[in-house]
Design a protein around this motif. Sequence first.
Motif, PDB file in Angstrom:
ATOM      1  N   GLN A   1     -14.607  -0.279   1.012  1.00 26.28           N
ATOM      2  CA  GLN A   1     -13.414  -0.291   0.164  1.00 26.28           C
ATOM      3  C   GLN A   1     -12.689  -1.623   0.274  1.00 26.28           C
ATOM      4  O   GLN A   1     -12.170  -2.150  -0.719  1.00 26.28           O
ATOM      5  CB  GLN A   1     -12.480   0.855   0.564  1.00 26.28           C
ATOM      6  N   ALA A   2     -12.645  -2.165   1.473  1.00 27.14           N
ATOM      7  CA  ALA A   2     -11.947  -3.437   1.667  1.00 27.14           C
ATOM      8  C   ALA A   2     -12.619  -4.556   0.899  1.00 27.14           C
ATOM      9  O   ALA A   2     -11.954  -5.493   0.425  1.00 27.14           O
ATOM     10  CB  ALA A   2     -11.881  -3.769   3.154  1.00 27.14           C
TER      11      ALA A   2
ATOM     12  N   TRP B   1      -9.158  -7.132   6.516  1.00 27.81           N
ATOM     13  CA  TRP B   1     -10.224  -6.596   7.373  1.00 27.81           C
ATOM     14  C   TRP B   1     -10.805  -7.695   8.266  1.00 27.81           C
ATOM     15  O   TRP B   1     -10.970  -7.510   9.474  1.00 27.81           O
ATOM     16  CB  TRP B   1     -11.309  -5.977   6.491  1.00 27.81           C
TER      17      TRP B   1
ATOM     18  N   ARG C   1       0.822  -1.203   0.000  1.00 26.48           N
ATOM     19  CA  ARG C   1       0.000   0.000   0.000  1.00 26.48           C
ATOM     20  C   ARG C   1       0.865   1.266   0.000  1.00 26.48           C
ATOM     21  O   ARG C   1       0.422   2.317  -0.486  1.00 26.48           O
ATOM     22  CB  ARG C   1      -0.934   0.013   1.215  1.00 26.48           C
TER      23      ARG C   1
ATOM     24  N   LEU D   1      -7.575  -7.005   0.731  1.00 23.27           N
ATOM     25  CA  LEU D   1      -8.013  -6.079   1.773  1.00 23.27           C
ATOM     26  C   LEU D   1      -9.156  -6.677   2.578  1.00 23.27           C
ATOM     27  O   LEU D   1      -9.291  -6.407   3.779  1.00 23.27           O
ATOM     28  CB  LEU D   1      -8.432  -4.755   1.140  1.00 23.27           C
TER      29      LEU D   1
ATOM     30  N   LEU E   1      -9.465   3.639   5.096  1.00 17.83           N
ATOM     31  CA  LEU E   1      -9.957   2.364   4.554  1.00 17.83           C
ATOM     32  C   LEU E   1     -11.224   1.975   5.305  1.00 17.83           C
ATOM     33  O   LEU E   1     -11.236   1.885   6.529  1.00 17.83           O
ATOM     34  CB  LEU E   1      -8.885   1.270   4.711  1.00 17.83           C
TER      35      LEU E   1
END
Length: 818
Positions: A310-311, A321, A46, A317, A306
């Motif tokens: 979005q995850a 999460w 990231r 992602l 985040l």
Amino acid sequence: MNGDFIIGGIFTIHYYTSSGEHTYTTQPPQPQCTGSMDFRELRFARAMEFTIHEINNRTDLLPGITLGYQIHDSCSAVQMAIKVAFQFANGVGPIFNYTNSCSKSAAAAVPAIVGDSTSTPSISMARMLGLFGIPQVSHYATCACLSDKNQFPAFFRTVPSDHHQAAALARMVKYFGWTWIGAVRSDSDYGNNGMAAFLKAAQEEGICVEYSEAYYRTQPHSKLERVADVIRRSTARVIVAFASIGDMRFLLEELAKPPSPRLQWIGSEAWITQSEFLRYNMCAGAIGFVVPRSVIPGLREFLLDLSSTQALKSPLLTEFWESSFSCSLKGRTGSSEFLRECDGSEDIRALQNPYTDTSQLRITNMVYKATYAIAHAIHGVICNETKCDKNMKFAQWQIHDQLTRVNFTTKNGYQVNFDSNGDPAAVYELVNWQFKKDATLDFVPVGYYDSSKPRGQEFRMSSVICWMGGQTEMIVSVCSESCSTGTRKAVQKGRPVCCFDCIPCAEGEISNMTEFLDCVQCPPEFWPNTRQDSCLPKPVEFLSWDDTLGIALTVFSVAGTFVAVCVASIFYKHRASPIVRANNSELSFLLLFSLTLCFLCSLTFIGRPSEWSCMLRHTAFGITFVLCISCVLGKTIVVLMAFRATLPGSNIMKWFGPPQQRLSVLAFTLIQVLICVLWLKLAPPFPFKNLKHYKERIILECSLGSAVGFWAVLGYIGLLAILCFVLAFLARKLPDNFNEAKFITFSMLIFCAVWITFIPAYVSSPGKFTVAVEIFAILASSFGLIICIFAPKCFIIIFRPEQNTKKHLIGKVPSKAL
């Protein structure tokens, strides 16, 4: 993310496992990245995304150009790394974009790649990418082997080579005085090459390694147990671990089992700042070099920006999460291991894990620098002073050439450039695991290492180190304690050079520093002190005036002189008496004078030898003794001649009257004077420092100069003494009252006995006793002469004056002798 130019990225976000305990393997033909996610590696990926967004928002770098990225997970596997490299090279492959699904998309080959995070996959990728000329800029592959441009022509990195880290670790170990250490490494390119470089540097620094063990996470658990057992049983209290995070994790878990060894850990940059290891209190006090900590403005906000929505767009992602909050995202396709659904109350800012921890941005900054380096290289190829051409066609080798010339400063103030090997300047920060007030461990910078500094100035300390177990007193790790002064090191047979015995220096040698391999011989005029750590001037020995022996001999010499003067005075006072006149008064006075000189000449042998005293003592002794013996010889001849003259018709006395007597004494003496003159002319005696007789002191003596001259002087004295003895022996039975022959015979017997005994005593006597023996011989023979010849006469003169008459002397003469 799409863009005008796509930059490749590869990170070790997962490991894949097999059914074996603590082992990992691939699952052909389509290996899948499984197992726990490395949140730190996700942060690296990231960070690359963040950097590209930052570059795209700049107007001074690639204006009007949009960069995109393809980020892949290598799973720390060579097979996956090679597969990804081929996909980067031919432009067709699974574009992860944080997804694990494969979607075919056609694209051109990427101009450059960021990654990988470990050395072994990077080596495989670099070999293949080098064939296509695609530059690879790694942020964490530190193997020194990657600096070989013949094998890896397109490889660059923003992290320093292990060659510098190994040298820095060896210097640090030497700096703290640790000469006996253990070593453990990952059985991989990173561990094996890094440890080999360290062992070479350690050997140059005089550091010994008790053991060097290797372990890789795919090896059986029994191998891990054996390595842990070796560490527990070792005598080295310092251990250097050149290991990857995965291998180190298993090793620390094994060592945490009782009994946990108390060791001073020295770590490589791969694991020394891994926050998850701070839970192992047995590693408290660990130290190691890492790239300097940095700050990247805006990165933390980007990482925390985040949401669950979005995850959900990216499987990676999503996995992050769900793993972080232990819940399953709504709308997720496929099964989930979590039964609880995420309800939207999850707050990523409340998380405390490697992804959100931006307090130790070290390797993250290397990703930042690597991405910027590629952007600057692309800028150098497609941009001129006014604009950039997004449609420009270029080859990857042009990007490679630009990378060799990049030299810029990032927004957070770090210089970026590469040397001829594609490596950056090596600058390290020394971190120490120290306890905080709440009894938890933390990383504390305590020093720095800069390879650009002159040798000996690269390493400097800036803070106090807490050692093993958090103690402030530095530990000692040596195979053998340092040899103290006065000893030398003797290496123990069959063991490393750091294992040695301390042997006292040999006689006459010193060592004034510790750790001496060989003792140093003192100069000839010096001798070691009792501790044998310094050379002191040897004491100079000679027969001095304040020496007890010197005082005693001086007293006897003065006493002899006084006796001779007293006898001369008695004879002079009674010079008209018959007994003085009957024994040749002229020769008697001359003999007393010569005896006085004999007693006095012995004083020249006492005191510090000098050039004049050395010449005087032997010549004066030789001449005065010849004068003395000549007088005795003259008296003996007179006795013989006197009794021969009493025979009828004998006129022999006219041939040996007083003139002839004086002439004979003069002649005998002149011969000795001639011998002495030749001796002094050809090879005179001289002061000499005798260093051979005694090792610990100097004998200051008079060297004879010529042994022939010395023995000629003594030989001549001996010849006259023997002649005198023979003549006196022949005259011993003549009438008593006129006869001195018996006394002369006895005196010559004493004289000869003294000087015959003198020869072996003189040769064998050490030091100042040689001189004492010579003085004793002079005094003894002189006292023998004065007592034997003059004592009877003085007794008659003083205590028997009635016998000191001509009538008494004549009355006792036999008739046949008259």
